[in-house]
Design an enzyme around this catalytic site. Structure first.
Site, PDB file in Angstrom:
ATOM      1  N   HIS A  57      -2.149   0.898   3.113  1.00 46.79           N
ATOM      2  CA  HIS A  57      -0.644   0.589   2.197  1.00 46.79           C
ATOM      3  C   HIS A  57      -1.146   0.280   1.035  1.00 46.79           C
ATOM      4  O   HIS A  57      -2.061   0.166   0.604  1.00 46.79           O
ATOM      5  CB  HIS A  57      -0.413  -0.932   3.038  1.00 46.79           C
ATOM      6  CG  HIS A  57      -0.036  -0.605   4.583  1.00 46.79           C
ATOM      7  ND1 HIS A  57       1.516  -0.837   4.766  1.00 46.79           N
ATOM      8  CD2 HIS A  57      -0.569  -0.300   5.693  1.00 46.79           C
ATOM      9  CE1 HIS A  57       1.887  -0.468   6.202  1.00 46.79           C
ATOM     10  NE2 HIS A  57       0.253  -0.231   6.792  1.00 46.79           N
ATOM     11  N   LEU A  58       0.087   0.005   0.157  1.00 49.72           N
ATOM     12  CA  LEU A  58      -0.159  -0.439  -1.233  1.00 49.72           C
ATOM     13  C   LEU A  58      -0.838  -1.645  -1.271  1.00 49.72           C
ATOM     14  O   LEU A  58      -0.280  -2.776  -0.554  1.00 49.72           O
ATOM     15  CB  LEU A  58       1.224  -0.312  -1.806  1.00 49.72           C
ATOM     16  CG  LEU A  58       1.882   1.104  -1.887  1.00 49.72           C
ATOM     17  CD1 LEU A  58       3.263   0.853  -2.668  1.00 49.72           C
ATOM     18  CD2 LEU A  58       1.222   2.017  -2.925  1.00 49.72           C
TER      19      LEU A  58
END
Length: 207
Positions: free
Chosen positions: A83-84
């Site tokens: 994920h970011l």
């Protein structure tokens, strides 16, 4: 004799919980060398289930060398899990659409690279290997370890996160073994040397 047939699924007679892994995996992005085996308490088909978040559209690979030993419940966490982390939120808005589909325009999720396992590597029960990690030839990964960074050849690592416990041999002996690359020999030569390979006298191995 030249050892077991590398192209059979189950090399142990009347035992179907240990397989030569290359003859079981179907995903072309999982590449496995000869004689590497996987032992599962239940079913060897569990191996690909334990390669997590391995999505075709990501394209990353799990590469495993020859003569590796992989215990039951070993897991590989691939890049599809990422994920970011440098954004305000790590939430994957775009995958849900409904007005959120443009959230990732001009952006991309982190890619840490392939997981690469060398030759003659022993990975113990329930270990976890994270995306982007390279494990060197001859390394040992202790049971229940979580490997988040590269592992040097012929090192023993353990813990969460895994840290080096010790080297298996002296630096001089490790250099000789890495030069030797016995796993690339013709199988006839390996068979001739199995007693030496199961010993600790490199001088005899090199004869």
């Amino acid at each position: 004799m030249t050892g077991p047939n590398k192209d059979i699924k189950f090399p142990l007679e009347n035992y179907d919980r240990l397989c030569f892994l290359k003859n079981v995996v179907k995903n072309p992005n999982i590449i496995v060398g000869d004689y590497t085996y996987y032992d599962d308490f239940e079913n060897v088909e569990n191996f690909e289930k334990n390669v997590k978040y391995h999505f075709d559209f990501v394209g990353d690979k799990l590469i495993i060398g020859k003569f590796c030993m992989i215990a039951s419940d070993v897991k590989f966490i691939m890049n599809g899990a990422n994920h970011l982390t440098n954004a305000v939120s790590s939430y994957p808005f775009a995958i849900f659409g409904k007005g959120w589909e443009n959230a990732m325009d001009g952006k991309s999720y982190p890619q840490k690279g392939d997981i690469t396992i060398g030759n003659d590597v022993w990975i113990g029960f329930n270990a976890t290997i994270m995306a982007g990690v390279t494990i060197g030839d001859g390394a040992v990964i202790a049971a229940n370890s979580t490997v988040v960074k590269d592992v040097e050849p012929y090192s023993i690592v353990g813990g969460n996160p895994a840290n080096e416990i010790k080297k298996r041999f002296s630096e001089d002996k490790i250099a000789k073994l890495l030069e030797l690359k016995w796993w690339d020999w013709e199988i006839e030569k390996i068979t001739k040397n199995v007693q030496h390979l199961a010993g600790n006298d490199i001088g005899k191995i090199m004869e």
